[in-house]
Design a protein around this motif. Structure first.
Motif, PDB file in Angstrom:
ATOM      1  N   SER A   1       0.772  11.672  -5.364  1.00  0.00           N
ATOM      2  CA  SER A   1      -0.065  10.852  -4.518  1.00  0.00           C
ATOM      3  C   SER A   1      -0.460   9.313  -5.220  1.00  0.00           C
ATOM      4  N   LEU A   2      -0.213   8.244  -4.228  1.00  0.00           N
ATOM      5  CA  LEU A   2      -0.695   7.148  -4.459  1.00  0.00           C
ATOM      6  C   LEU A   2      -1.848   6.485  -3.863  1.00  0.00           C
ATOM      7  N   ARG A   3      -2.767   6.033  -4.305  1.00  0.00           N
ATOM      8  CA  ARG A   3      -3.740   5.377  -3.589  1.00  0.00           C
ATOM      9  C   ARG A   3      -3.473   3.754  -3.395  1.00  0.00           C
ATOM     10  N   VAL A   4      -3.612   3.357  -2.177  1.00  0.00           N
ATOM     11  CA  VAL A   4      -3.173   2.011  -1.682  1.00  0.00           C
ATOM     12  C   VAL A   4      -4.441   1.449  -1.350  1.00  0.00           C
ATOM     13  N   THR A   5      -4.920   0.469  -1.650  1.00  0.00           N
ATOM     14  CA  THR A   5      -6.099  -0.341  -1.564  1.00  0.00           C
ATOM     15  C   THR A   5      -5.673  -1.587  -0.666  1.00  0.00           C
ATOM     16  N   ILE A   6      -6.035  -1.790   0.492  1.00  0.00           N
ATOM     17  CA  ILE A   6      -5.967  -2.999   1.456  1.00  0.00           C
ATOM     18  C   ILE A   6      -7.145  -3.671   1.684  1.00  0.00           C
ATOM     19  N   ARG A   7      -7.098  -4.718   2.517  1.00  0.00           N
ATOM     20  CA  ARG A   7      -8.147  -5.462   2.962  1.00  0.00           C
ATOM     21  C   ARG A   7      -8.358  -4.621   4.480  1.00  0.00           C
ATOM     22  N   LYS A   8      -9.678  -4.814   4.756  1.00  0.00           N
ATOM     23  CA  LYS A   8     -10.073  -4.224   6.189  1.00  0.00           C
ATOM     24  C   LYS A   8      -9.286  -4.669   7.388  1.00  0.00           C
ATOM     25  N   GLU A   9      -9.095  -6.004   6.997  1.00  0.00           N
ATOM     26  CA  GLU A   9      -8.330  -6.927   8.112  1.00  0.00           C
ATOM     27  C   GLU A   9      -7.105  -6.407   8.421  1.00  0.00           C
ATOM     28  N   ASP A  10      -6.365  -5.748   7.273  1.00  0.00           N
ATOM     29  CA  ASP A  10      -5.163  -5.178   7.348  1.00  0.00           C
ATOM     30  C   ASP A  10      -4.872  -3.698   7.776  1.00  0.00           C
ATOM     31  N   LEU A  11      -5.855  -3.481   8.157  1.00  0.00           N
ATOM     32  CA  LEU A  11      -6.028  -1.800   8.767  1.00  0.00           C
ATOM     33  C   LEU A  11      -5.226  -1.482   9.645  1.00  0.00           C
ATOM     34  N   GLN A  12      -5.024  -2.325  10.760  1.00  0.00           N
ATOM     35  CA  GLN A  12      -4.049  -2.094  12.065  1.00  0.00           C
ATOM     36  C   GLN A  12      -2.757  -2.041  11.582  1.00  0.00           C
ATOM     37  N   LYS A  13      -2.234  -2.837  10.785  1.00  0.00           N
ATOM     38  CA  LYS A  13      -0.910  -2.776  10.142  1.00  0.00           C
ATOM     39  C   LYS A  13      -0.772  -1.440   9.431  1.00  0.00           C
TER      40      LYS A  13
END
Length: 72
Positions: free
Chosen positions: A31-43
């Protein structure tokens, strides 16, 4: 490896952080935890964003109240 996935995702997301996460069955999958910006959630929900075989789940962190706001 987290670094490998992070390098792939940097081309898609403005900011991304990948780190190992504990797996319930480490002999079967990692398992990997990937953290992104909220604005990129659609992508993030687009299938073509991820490498073949990746399983994506959405997790939210809980907000922790400070002790000053504790009514007790």
């Amino acid at each position: 490896k987290p670094e490998d996935l992070q390098n792939v995702l940097k081309a898609i997301f403005n900011e991304v952080k990948c780190e190992m996460h504990s797996s319930k069955h480490p002999k079967v999958y990692e398992s990997l935890r990937v953290t992104i910006r909220k604005e990129d959630l659609q992508k993030a929900w687009k299938l073509e964003t991820w490498p073949n075989g990746a399983l994506i789940s959405f997790f939210r962190t809980r907000k922790v109240l400070s002790s000053q706001s504790d009514p007790q």
